[in-house]
Design a protein around this motif. Structure first.
Motif, PDB file in Angstrom:
ATOM      1  N   ASP A  14       0.413   0.149   4.161  1.00 17.06           N
ATOM      2  CA  ASP A  14      -0.365  -1.081   3.996  1.00 17.06           C
ATOM      3  C   ASP A  14      -1.228  -1.013   2.744  1.00 17.06           C
ATOM      4  OD1 ASP A  14       0.625  -2.066   6.442  1.00 17.06           O
ATOM      5  OD2 ASP A  14      -0.949  -1.040   7.559  1.00 17.06           O
ATOM      6  N   ARG A  17       0.816  -1.281  -0.475  1.00 11.64           N
ATOM      7  CA  ARG A  17       1.285  -2.665  -0.659  1.00 11.64           C
ATOM      8  C   ARG A  17       0.142  -3.556  -1.144  1.00 11.64           C
ATOM      9  NH1 ARG A  17       2.356  -3.821   4.260  1.00 11.64           N
ATOM     10  NH2 ARG A  17       0.354  -4.877   4.605  1.00 11.64           N
ATOM     11  N   THR A  20      -0.827  -2.801  -4.755  1.00 12.13           N
ATOM     12  CA  THR A  20       0.211  -3.260  -5.682  1.00 12.13           C
ATOM     13  C   THR A  20       0.117  -4.760  -5.900  1.00 12.13           C
ATOM     14  OG1 THR A  20       1.680  -1.466  -4.979  1.00 12.13           O
ATOM     15  CG2 THR A  20       2.689  -3.309  -6.143  1.00 12.13           C
ATOM     16  N   LEU A  65       7.320  -2.533  -3.660  1.00 14.22           N
ATOM     17  CA  LEU A  65       7.073  -3.479  -2.573  1.00 14.22           C
ATOM     18  C   LEU A  65       8.290  -3.588  -1.655  1.00 14.22           C
ATOM     19  CD1 LEU A  65       5.132  -6.339  -4.406  1.00 14.22           C
ATOM     20  CD2 LEU A  65       4.209  -4.597  -2.857  1.00 14.22           C
ATOM     21  N   LEU A  68       8.394  -0.307   0.441  1.00 14.09           N
ATOM     22  CA  LEU A  68       7.381  -0.386   1.497  1.00 14.09           C
ATOM     23  C   LEU A  68       7.790  -1.383   2.577  1.00 14.09           C
ATOM     24  CD1 LEU A  68       4.201  -0.375  -0.787  1.00 14.09           C
ATOM     25  CD2 LEU A  68       5.011   1.510   0.654  1.00 14.09           C
ATOM     26  N   ALA A  69       8.438  -2.478   2.170  1.00 15.45           N
ATOM     27  CA  ALA A  69       8.913  -3.465   3.149  1.00 15.45           C
ATOM     28  C   ALA A  69       9.981  -2.862   4.043  1.00 15.45           C
ATOM     29  CB  ALA A  69       9.443  -4.705   2.433  1.00 15.45           C
TER      30      ALA A  69
END
Length: 356
Positions: A14, A17, A20, A65, A68-69
């Protein structure tokens, strides 16, 4: 035991993200002075220093991103049914994408037309122009573009199509094989990322590459044993990252370009280093985490339209570079956060930017 450990909330995901997404404010501000040969919605001429700052982060700051997703999807699907996951993606991604394409993106192309073409027509007139003209998808000429919402669209599409793959190839089926992979093997995963870059590439925005990043995040980097191996290898990876970044800047200054293979390599090394650093230093639930877990995607959706509009006016009232840069970057952040809080008060509008 491994699955139980994996299901624990990873706050560093989290926090990485959220940080970023906040990085987009300076990056998109600096784009106003880029020397890449590409205009922005508002462009003030070339500045090598500001362009170099973009070069430093460009290889990794959007790709991370998607990684991380993918990692988040792995944990989310442990707690949600596929139907719940789909509905969450529709509410958080698809609906904001549609509303953003109707309202926000045409607004920023309006300022591009005003800046470059002295357009003095109406907002509805520009809206009609936006949806009836198709050129290079950049939007810098006022024609149709997904703008910054390409990320939201790609993430929604990837989230949906990978559910089918996850059904036939569940995480548990391959986790044992993934755990045998050494840290150097994880580093070599930049090769499929690079090769997939050429699949579904729209002006440098590749759905193939981002699909690969999402899948690696889901199957590989969400595994604690893999992350532990990377953590033990952090010294040589960090050295590689620092040296590679210096080489990138040197090549940029000498050749103004350093090739797709190198961009994907240094971007991947940087992502691995950032994940290890995040796991070590950012794995706490703080007030920052709580706030931006709710606000980060709405802020992403709102930020560029506000930044472009503000930039249009600031560059006209001041010729001092430091005033322009700080005013656009800080001002757009403050206005975006303010807009987010105002929209939260309107039930019918909240959903349009992904606020549940």
């Amino acid at each position: 035991m491994q699955n139980q450990q994996d299901s624990i909330r990873k706050h560093y995901i989290d926090n990485l993200r959220n940080l970023t997404i906040l990085l987009l404010f300076p990056v998109h501000t600096f784009m106003i002075w880029n020397d890449f040969g590409s205009r922005f919605y508002v462009w003030q001429g070339e500045n090598k220093i500001l362009s170099t700052l973009i070069v430093l982060v460009n290889p990794w700051f959007m790709p991370i991103l998607f990684v991380l997703a993918g990692m988040s999807a792995r944990y989310a699907l442990d707690k949600r049914t596929n139907k719940e996951f789909i509905m969450q993606r529709i509410n958080k991604l698809f609906i904001p994408f549609i509303s953003g394409m109707v309202i926000l993106v045409p607004f920023q192309t309006l300022y591009a037309r005003k800046f470059f073409n002295n357009y003095d027509g109406s907002l509805p007139g520009n809206w009609l122009y936006f949806f009836t003209h198709l050129t290079d998808f950049s939007g810098y000429d006022g024609a149709f573009t997904p703008g910054h919402l390409w990320f939201i669209l790609f993430l929604f599409i990837i989230s949906m199509i990978t559910l089918v793959l996850f059904y036939f190839v569940p995480y548990e089926k391959v986790s044992g094989s993934m755990e045998k992979m050494p840290a150097f093997g994880v580093l070599l995963l930049f090769i499929p990322v690079w090769l997939m870059y050429y699949l579904g590439n729209f002006g440098g925005f590749s759905i193939g590459k981002n699909l690969a990043l999402y899948l690696i995040g889901y199957y590989v980097l969400s595994n604690d044993l893999i992350m532990n191996k990377l953590e033990k290898s952090i010294r040589w990876m960090l050295c590689l990252c620092v040296i590679g970044t210096i080489v990138s800047v040197a090549m940029y200054y000498k050749f103004s370009y350093y090739g797709d293979l190198w961009v994907n390599f240094i971007g991947w090394v940087s992502i691995l280093v950032l994940l290890v650093a995040g796991k070590k230093f950012l794995n706490e639930r703080t007030c920052f985490t709580e706030y931006f877990n709710r606000a980060s995607y709405p802020i992403y959706i709102l930020h560029q339209s506000i930044l472009v509009a503000l930039a249009y006016y600031i560059v006209q009232v001041s010729d001092i570079l430091s005033v322009q840069v700080s005013g656009i970057c800080i001002g757009s952040f403050v206005l975006t956060v303010l807009a987010y809080h105002l929209i939260r008060l309107v039930p019918g509008v909240r959903r349009m930017i992904g606020i549940s």
